[in-house]
Design an enzyme around this catalytic site. Structure first.
Site, mmCIF file in Angstrom:
data_model
loop_
_atom_site.group_PDB
_atom_site.id
_atom_site.type_symbol
_atom_site.label_atom_id
_atom_site.label_comp_id
_atom_site.label_asym_id
_atom_site.label_seq_id
_atom_site.Cartn_x
_atom_site.Cartn_y
_atom_site.Cartn_z
ATOM 1 N N CYS A 1 0.822 -1.209 0.000
ATOM 2 C CA CYS A 1 0.000 0.000 0.000
ATOM 3 C C CYS A 1 0.858 1.261 0.000
ATOM 4 C CB CYS A 1 -0.972 -0.067 1.185
ATOM 5 S SG CYS A 1 -2.432 0.962 1.016
ATOM 6 N N HIS A 2 0.683 2.134 0.994
ATOM 7 C CA HIS A 2 1.427 3.391 1.086
ATOM 8 C C HIS A 2 2.803 3.221 1.723
ATOM 9 C CE1 HIS A 2 -2.591 5.028 0.357
ATOM 10 N NE2 HIS A 2 -1.981 6.137 -0.024
#
Length: 187
Positions: free
Chosen positions: A112-113
């Protein structure tokens, strides 16, 4: 699979605001595979997860990042979460810790991030990766070859997009951790 990682020690680096499922599912699976796992954070005490935008549970921190080094671990896992990833990339000790795994040719799994800290550590140039779609431009600007795939493995670097990818992410992370060092993993 229960003993596949026996004798391995894995660090999971987080701070408040991590996406809880991207932390708990890899943590549980890596422990179930036999590894010892330490929760590392910028500060001792506890860290709070998030269930997307809702506050999640608190988790005990095993070590402050300033008190450990990459050479104590066999691999690193970096969960996502916008707040988590943004704060970690601004913490010098966390960036140095993450970079150390690349310098020592050790597996890193990021979802993800979580890739923001790797951009800050300047270790994505020339790497094929995926991430949450909003990081596409950030990763490309940092020199990565960004692709939209469930899971990507590039010389010990495992990356995935979001919680929907967790089964594939976890399988590949465990595979890379069980293999050990990667000659092509460089900072």
């Amino acid at each position: 699979m229960t003993e596949r990682l026996t004798g391995r020690k894995v660090a999971i680096l987080v701070t408040d605001g991590f996406e809880q499922v991207e932390f708990t599912q890899p943590l549980d699976a890596i422990r179930e595979a036999g590894a010892e796992v330490d929760v590392i954070a910028p500060k001792p005490g506890t860290v709070q997860g998030m269930n997307h935008v809702d506050p999640g549970d608190d988790f005990e921190v095993d070590h402050a990042v300033a008190d450990v080094a990459a050479d104590l671990y066999d691999a690193l896992v970096l969960p996502g979460g916008v707040v988590n990833a943004d704060h970690l990339r601004m913490d010098d000790a966390s960036v140095t810790f993450a970079r150390g795994f690349f310098e020592q040719h050790k597996p890193v799994a990021v979802i993800c991030h979580g890739s923001w800290i790797l951009i800050e550590a300047d270790v994505v140039r020339g790497r094929r990766m995926t991430s949450y779609p909003s990081l596409r431009t950030d990763l490309r600007n940092a020199g990565a070859d960004w692709v939209d795939e469930e899971v990507v493995v590039d010389q010990g670097l495992v990356s995935s997009r979001n919680p929907d990818d967790l089964p594939a992410f976890i399988d590949k992370a465990i595979e890379e951790i069980s293999e050990g060092e990667h000659a092509g993993q460089v900072a």
